[in-house]
Design an enzyme around this catalytic site. Structure first.
Site, PDB file in Angstrom:
ATOM      1  N   HIS A  96     -30.946  39.791 -30.488  1.00  0.00           N
ATOM      2  CA  HIS A  96     -31.202  41.276 -31.794  1.00  0.00           C
ATOM      3  C   HIS A  96     -31.536  40.929 -32.591  1.00  0.00           C
ATOM      4  CE1 HIS A  96     -30.025  44.858 -33.677  1.00  0.00           C
ATOM      5  NE2 HIS A  96     -29.861  45.099 -32.546  1.00  0.00           N
ATOM      6  N   GLU A 168     -36.245  46.936 -28.538  1.00  0.00           N
ATOM      7  CA  GLU A 168     -35.940  47.691 -29.295  1.00  0.00           C
ATOM      8  C   GLU A 168     -36.317  47.374 -30.812  1.00  0.00           C
ATOM      9  OE1 GLU A 168     -31.398  48.095 -29.200  1.00  0.00           O
ATOM     10  OE2 GLU A 168     -31.249  45.956 -29.818  1.00  0.00           O
TER      11      GLU A 168
END
Length: 254
Positions: A96, A168
């Protein structure tokens, strides 16, 4: 589920301690999700075992927020794949942007973690994304291809379909993020699919689920998920509330 199912999931990040996580998991276990949806949640480590127990036997897959590539050792503060598996989790989030920006995660450690997760029967959810600077300089596609190729380096053609990829954009996530235009996401995911096919061949490359995450909410989730090469959405704060998560999942197939 079949590989054409739409994946809808959320990471609770550093939210929901044991009591709140247990309450949310118990409520999730009582909910019915559309047959074409594969729901998943990723709680904090302090609640991972309890959430896995509560959702055992349900259709909701549970994941961990990080993983170390070693099975054990002098790695203070880290969580091994063996520990994650013992908790009952099936999924693990890797790479992430917050881990990359603040905790030293690199494309190469992402690759080590992908191999470790697969070795222990866990499904990696690899997050990739471009920064605002990369986006503004029109190198998004090159950035995503680099991150994807390094993440999957050395992964067998047989195992590649087990990997989930979540695009993302760093500029689109968090409280200050802005939703990305649907045509841009369509272009990015089409490019990712072509990279996967070149890496692993038509069958394996086409089988990888590509998720989109970045200011996803009930208003835009269905628009993103209807794109040809978007196989689901990875949602942030808009899905932390159980009712909102359920409504978003139902809205994706409405």
């Amino acid at each position: 589920m079949e590989r054409d199912a739409t994946w809808v999931g959320t990471s609770w990040k550093m939210n929901k301690g044991p009591s709140a996580a247990a309450e949310a998991a118990n409520r999730l276990a009582r909910l019915s999700f559309p047959a074409t949806i594969q729901p998943f949640v990723i709680p904090p480590f302090t609640s991972l075992k309890d959430v896995c127990d509560s959702l055992s036997g349900s259709r909701v897959i549970v994941g961990a927020q990080n993983i170390h590539w070693e099975d054990s050792g002098a790695w203070t503060g880290e969580i091994s794949p063996v520990m994650i598996s013992e908790c009952g989790a099936e999924l693990v989030e890797i790479g992430h942007s917050e881990r990359r920006a603040y905790f030293g995660e690199t494309d190469w450690t992402v690759n080590l973690k992908v191999h470790s997760a697969l070795h222990h029967g866990l499904r990696p959810l690899v997050c990739i994304g471009d920064t605002a600077e990369e986006y503004s300089h029109d190198v998004t596609l090159e950035t995503l291809a680099r991150q994807l190729k390094i993440a999957l380096h050395g992964v067998s053609e047989q195992n590649i379909p087990r990997v989930l990829i979540a695009y993302e954009p760093v500029w689109a996530i968090g409280a200050g993020g802005r939703p990305a235009d649907v045509p841009f996401i369509d272009k990015a995911h089409n490019h990712l699919r072509s990279v996967l096919i070149n890496l692993a061949g038509l069958e394996a490359g086409s089988a990888v689920r590509l998720l989109y995450g970045g200011s996803v909410n009930q208003d835009n989730a269905s628009g993103y998920s209807r794109l040809k090469n978007v196989n689901g959405v990875f949602v942030g704060r808009a899905a932390w509330n159980v009712d909102h998560f359920h409504a978003l999942a139902e809205g994706v197939v409405a």
